[in-house]
Scaffold this active site. Structure first.
Site, PDB file in Angstrom:
ATOM      1  N   ARG A 100      -4.510   4.006  -5.515  1.00  0.00           N
ATOM      2  CA  ARG A 100      -5.045   3.012  -4.592  1.00  0.00           C
ATOM      3  C   ARG A 100      -4.138   2.845  -3.374  1.00  0.00           C
ATOM      4  O   ARG A 100      -4.614   2.660  -2.244  1.00  0.00           O
ATOM      5  CB  ARG A 100      -5.194   1.674  -5.321  1.00  0.00           C
TER       6      ARG A 100
ATOM      7  N   HIS B  68      -5.303   3.105   0.536  1.00  0.00           N
ATOM      8  CA  HIS B  68      -5.098   2.040   1.518  1.00  0.00           C
ATOM      9  C   HIS B  68      -4.205   2.505   2.667  1.00  0.00           C
ATOM     10  O   HIS B  68      -4.293   1.960   3.765  1.00  0.00           O
ATOM     11  CB  HIS B  68      -4.501   0.809   0.840  1.00  0.00           C
TER      12      HIS B  68
ATOM     13  N   ASN C 138      -4.456  -6.202   1.199  1.00  0.00           N
ATOM     14  CA  ASN C 138      -3.256  -5.677   0.545  1.00  0.00           C
ATOM     15  C   ASN C 138      -2.373  -6.747  -0.086  1.00  0.00           C
ATOM     16  O   ASN C 138      -1.657  -6.479  -1.057  1.00  0.00           O
ATOM     17  CB  ASN C 138      -2.402  -4.900   1.557  1.00  0.00           C
TER      18      ASN C 138
ATOM     19  N   HIS D  49     -12.149   4.326  -9.703  1.00  0.00           N
ATOM     20  CA  HIS D  49     -12.225   3.070 -10.444  1.00  0.00           C
ATOM     21  C   HIS D  49     -12.469   3.293 -11.934  1.00  0.00           C
ATOM     22  O   HIS D  49     -12.729   2.343 -12.664  1.00  0.00           O
ATOM     23  CB  HIS D  49     -13.298   2.168  -9.850  1.00  0.00           C
TER      24      HIS D  49
END
Length: 313
Positions: free
Chosen positions: A57, A61, A89, A188
């Site tokens: 992740r 990001h 974040n 996910h």
């Protein structure tokens, strides 16, 4: 005509930048790099399985905000506000200590050679592998940004309440197709989410399995409990597989932004394909990860090679 020329030049520039990346970039300058990163990831995930999802992740990001340049790793200072405290974040992305630890080990054998951006990209791949997912050759040669943008984060990272159009548009803005969107969402299959991000779904939305919602409600009360967590894939939360898509088919997605991928829209068929064919999922996931890693890299004389990932040189 001027606009067309500008678009052509932009495409040439972007293509030439990503074309400078190569799996063999550090073959001579840091031949032990891959082993050092792999060992660091194995150690980190052995201590906490959730860390694999966190590092994957973290890479996502980073890449979605002005490219895969390690900007998300820069910590705030009294005179600088980076990306870490922006809403998508803040108190959410993690794994910085793992990247910093790996960087220190790399610096011992190859000082000033390997970028933090490349270490993060390799860490994402190795996190997938150690949790049972596919491997792939990671293109390397990215350099580190000297700055970061707090203001650009919110507009780039799609929130967990996103509808399908928002997701498609956000990914399209990064050169990623709806197929890439659905494949990358398969990340996910590992990781967790805070109650804060799925509370409305389990109490108020209708496109959710009733028993699944009630089970989630036990640890996510209507008042309080926002920091409580639940696995994004309740079946095999520590294994990288295609059960995420099987969950969507049964309306058992934890997040709204996941269930909208199979809710009568244009991406339904892809979810159905990946739910039935794990090889198709893994193949498309690998292709999408490589494509995401090509988003606006700094190469050549751009940026720098940070000595410490949390601050510019």
């Amino acid at each position: 005509m001027v606009v067309a020329l500008a678009i052509t030049l932009l495409a040439v520039f972007t293509g030439s930048s990503s074309a400078q990346l190569s799996p063999n970039f550090y073959y001579d300058s840091c031949p032990k790099l891959l082993n050092i990163v792999r060992a660091g990831i194995h150690s980190a995930v052995a201590q906490e399985a959730r860390m694999g999802a966190s590092l994957l992740r973290l890479h996502f990001h980073d890449c979605f905000v002005n490219g895969c340049d390690g900007s998300i790793l820069l910590e705030d200072t009294p005179t600088f506000t980076g990306e870490q405290t922006a809403a998508p974040n803040n108190n959410s992305v993690r794994g910085f200590n793992v990247i910093e630890s790996i960087k220190k080990n790399v610096e011992k054998v190859c000082p000033g050679v390997v970028s933090c951006a490349d270490i993060l990209t390799l860490s994402a791949r190795d996190s997938v592998v150690v949790l049972g997912g596919p491997s792939w050759e990671v293109k390397l040669g990215r350099r580190d940004s000297k700055t970061a943008s707090f203001s650009d984060v919110t507009g780039a990272i799609p929130p967990p309440t996103s509808n399908l159009d928002t997701l498609i548009n956000r990914f399209n803005s990064k050169g990623l197709s709806p197929r890439d969107l659905v494949a990358l969402s398969g990340a996910h299959t590992i990781g967790q989410a805070k109650c804060l991000f799925f509370k409305n779904r389990i109490y108020n939305e209708t496109n959710i399995d009733k028993s699944f919602a009630e089970e989630r409600q036990r640890n996510c009360p209507t008042n309080g409990g926002d920091e409580n967590r639940a696995p994004l894939d309740f079946r095999t939360p520590k294994l990288f597989d295609n059960y995420y898509y099987k969950n969507l088919l049964e309306k058992k997605a934890l997040l709204r932004s996941d269930q909208v991928l199979h809710d009568g829209g244009s991406t339904d068929s892809l979810v159905e394909l990946y739910g039935e064919d794990s090889d198709a999922f893994e193949s498309d996931f690998v292709a999408a990860m490589i494509k995401m890693g090509d988003i606006e890299p700094l190469t050549g004389s751009q940026g720098e090679i940070r000595k410490i990932c949390s601050r510019p040189n």
